[in-house]
Design a protein around this motif. Sequence first.
Motif, PDB file in Angstrom:
ATOM      1  N   ARG A   1       1.072  -1.187  -0.052  1.00  0.00           N
ATOM      2  CA  ARG A   1       0.131   0.252   0.085  1.00  0.00           C
ATOM      3  C   ARG A   1       1.106   1.313  -0.177  1.00  0.00           C
ATOM      4  N   GLY A   2       1.990   1.100   0.673  1.00  0.00           N
ATOM      5  CA  GLY A   2       2.884   2.399   0.731  1.00  0.00           C
ATOM      6  C   GLY A   2       3.325   2.732  -0.663  1.00  0.00           C
ATOM      7  N   PHE A   3       3.975   1.571  -1.627  1.00  0.00           N
ATOM      8  CA  PHE A   3       4.349   2.025  -2.928  1.00  0.00           C
ATOM      9  C   PHE A   3       3.314   2.449  -3.618  1.00  0.00           C
ATOM     10  N   GLU A   4       2.118   1.630  -3.685  1.00  0.00           N
ATOM     11  CA  GLU A   4       0.893   2.109  -4.495  1.00  0.00           C
ATOM     12  C   GLU A   4       0.676   3.458  -4.241  1.00  0.00           C
ATOM     13  N   ALA A   5       0.361   3.829  -3.153  1.00  0.00           N
ATOM     14  CA  ALA A   5      -0.248   5.138  -2.502  1.00  0.00           C
ATOM     15  C   ALA A   5       0.807   6.100  -3.190  1.00  0.00           C
ATOM     16  N   ALA A   6       2.246   5.695  -2.820  1.00  0.00           N
ATOM     17  CA  ALA A   6       3.148   6.724  -3.246  1.00  0.00           C
ATOM     18  C   ALA A   6       3.083   7.049  -4.724  1.00  0.00           C
ATOM     19  N   LEU A   7       2.979   5.844  -5.535  1.00  0.00           N
ATOM     20  CA  LEU A   7       3.023   6.113  -7.105  1.00  0.00           C
ATOM     21  C   LEU A   7       1.757   6.734  -7.366  1.00  0.00           C
ATOM     22  N   ALA A   8       0.767   6.555  -6.788  1.00  0.00           N
ATOM     23  CA  ALA A   8      -0.497   7.095  -7.016  1.00  0.00           C
ATOM     24  C   ALA A   8      -0.556   8.691  -6.829  1.00  0.00           C
ATOM     25  N   LEU A   9      -0.009   9.083  -5.803  1.00  0.00           N
ATOM     26  CA  LEU A   9       0.206  10.555  -5.463  1.00  0.00           C
ATOM     27  C   LEU A   9       1.214  11.126  -6.557  1.00  0.00           C
ATOM     28  N   LEU A  10       2.175  10.658  -6.889  1.00  0.00           N
ATOM     29  CA  LEU A  10       3.098  11.135  -7.860  1.00  0.00           C
ATOM     30  C   LEU A  10       2.410  11.230  -9.008  1.00  0.00           C
ATOM     31  N   ASP A  11       1.579  10.189  -9.547  1.00  0.00           N
ATOM     32  CA  ASP A  11       1.122  10.145 -10.695  1.00  0.00           C
ATOM     33  C   ASP A  11      -0.216  11.027 -10.836  1.00  0.00           C
ATOM     34  N   ALA A  12      -0.586  11.696  -9.700  1.00  0.00           N
ATOM     35  CA  ALA A  12      -1.855  12.779  -9.677  1.00  0.00           C
ATOM     36  C   ALA A  12      -1.216  13.977  -9.763  1.00  0.00           C
ATOM     37  N   LEU A  13       0.125  14.181  -9.709  1.00  0.00           N
ATOM     38  CA  LEU A  13       0.756  15.443  -9.693  1.00  0.00           C
ATOM     39  C   LEU A  13       0.582  16.583 -10.840  1.00  0.00           C
ATOM     40  N   PRO A  14       0.125  15.996 -11.862  1.00  0.00           N
ATOM     41  CA  PRO A  14      -0.210  16.811 -13.246  1.00  0.00           C
ATOM     42  C   PRO A  14      -1.381  17.289 -12.720  1.00  0.00           C
ATOM     43  N   GLU A  15      -2.545  16.397 -12.394  1.00  0.00           N
ATOM     44  CA  GLU A  15      -3.590  16.950 -12.363  1.00  0.00           C
ATOM     45  C   GLU A  15      -3.716  18.016 -10.986  1.00  0.00           C
ATOM     46  N   ILE A  16      -3.076  17.824 -10.165  1.00  0.00           N
ATOM     47  CA  ILE A  16      -2.952  18.659  -8.919  1.00  0.00           C
ATOM     48  C   ILE A  16      -2.318  19.926  -9.493  1.00  0.00           C
ATOM     49  N   ARG A  17      -1.208  20.047 -10.176  1.00  0.00           N
ATOM     50  CA  ARG A  17      -0.841  21.143 -10.841  1.00  0.00           C
ATOM     51  C   ARG A  17      -1.725  21.819 -11.603  1.00  0.00           C
ATOM     52  N   ASP A  18      -2.458  21.302 -12.338  1.00  0.00           N
ATOM     53  CA  ASP A  18      -3.494  22.035 -13.137  1.00  0.00           C
ATOM     54  C   ASP A  18      -4.452  22.782 -12.374  1.00  0.00           C
ATOM     55  N   VAL A  19      -4.918  22.205 -11.119  1.00  0.00           N
ATOM     56  CA  VAL A  19      -5.999  23.000 -10.317  1.00  0.00           C
ATOM     57  C   VAL A  19      -5.257  23.907  -9.682  1.00  0.00           C
ATOM     58  N   LEU A  20      -3.933  23.809  -9.139  1.00  0.00           N
ATOM     59  CA  LEU A  20      -3.450  24.976  -8.563  1.00  0.00           C
ATOM     60  C   LEU A  20      -2.998  26.076  -9.488  1.00  0.00           C
ATOM     61  N   GLU A  21      -2.816  25.815 -10.634  1.00  0.00           N
ATOM     62  CA  GLU A  21      -2.893  26.685 -11.757  1.00  0.00           C
ATOM     63  C   GLU A  21      -4.106  27.627 -11.753  1.00  0.00           C
ATOM     64  N   THR A  22      -5.255  27.011 -11.496  1.00  0.00           N
ATOM     65  CA  THR A  22      -6.374  27.759 -11.781  1.00  0.00           C
ATOM     66  C   THR A  22      -6.301  28.967 -10.311  1.00  0.00           C
ATOM     67  N   ASP A  23      -5.728  28.340  -9.265  1.00  0.00           N
ATOM     68  CA  ASP A  23      -5.684  28.748  -8.042  1.00  0.00           C
ATOM     69  C   ASP A  23      -4.591  30.272  -7.849  1.00  0.00           C
ATOM     70  N   VAL A  24      -3.731  29.962  -8.739  1.00  0.00           N
ATOM     71  CA  VAL A  24      -2.657  31.088  -8.888  1.00  0.00           C
ATOM     72  C   VAL A  24      -3.328  32.102  -9.794  1.00  0.00           C
ATOM     73  N   GLN A  25      -4.004  31.892 -10.800  1.00  0.00           N
ATOM     74  CA  GLN A  25      -4.642  32.668 -11.758  1.00  0.00           C
ATOM     75  C   GLN A  25      -5.632  33.494 -11.145  1.00  0.00           C
TER      76      GLN A  25
END
Length: 315
Positions: free
Chosen positions: A122-146
């Motif tokens: 679960r540790g490996f899976e969750a770490a990989l899932a979080l890292l894999d979700a970073l582009p999606e999180i970045r996209d939302v944060l970009e809207t916050d910055v704007q």
Amino acid sequence: MKDDRKDQHTCRVGEELTAKYRKKLPGVVDKILDNCGKDSCISHVDYDPIPSTENLEEIIDKLREVVFPGYFSKERLDPVNLSFVLGRTVTVLFEMLSQQISNSIRHDCMRYDQECSDCGDRGFEAALALLDALPEIRDVLETDVQAAFDGDPAAQSHDEIIFSYPGLYAIFVYRIAHKLYEMGIPLMPRTMTEYAHGLTGIDIHPGAAIGGRFVIDHGTGVVIGETTEIGENVRIYQGVTLGALSLPKNAGEALRNKKRHPTIEDDVIIYSGATILGGETVIGKGSVVGGNVWLTESIPPGTRVIMEPPTLSYR
């Protein structure tokens, strides 16, 4: 002429005085040990692992390097070295995240006698899932910055917001922690948002659901509770509380995992010092809640709620 014998006598008296009190320390230590050994909810003297707050702080810093590439890296990034530096940072993050996530899961499993849940995998899976979700999180944060830039005439650039706005930092940490919260990872999400709380004065529970283009202006004293729901394009100011109504004594277990905090629909502005409480309270789309307003009931879309001007007395 200086009397050396007097100085020597003073030093010996000082040594004897120090020794007199230091000899009492073993008894103090024994007393502390006896107290630590009792069954207590604030002791953690056991063999089960526990997440490291220092490592979590380092993880947050490294995640910020990846989410905002070039802003917070210790070395200068350019198009030539970006792939190498990013790959190295992500690899380190994967190792640190998987270890801390595993420790968090294993901690709860052992401390509270839960069934084995394959914490290593679960540790490996969750770490990989979080890292894999970073582009999606970045996209939302970009809207916050704007959104922060669009609504703040004092902001000179997006760079200024990313570098220096405490509201954006708190939102960044929240969006990372919320992803871990959704995965069911214990301890880590709340520890991460409380770290941001300590730095910014902004308290966002990782369980809150917050849409894009979210802005916390200034920020100090903001509280957003666990079951708060916030739509798109919402702006709140310092001192705002999105909280629960007063709870009866010992009601924590009965109300756990139930909706206790308000819902804020799209395009709402909440000004400084406003308090909005209750799980059934809904602030309708496009509404404006004025400063120092206290609300425990819903308002329809497009409503403007303001305090009556106070009467001033001059003497």
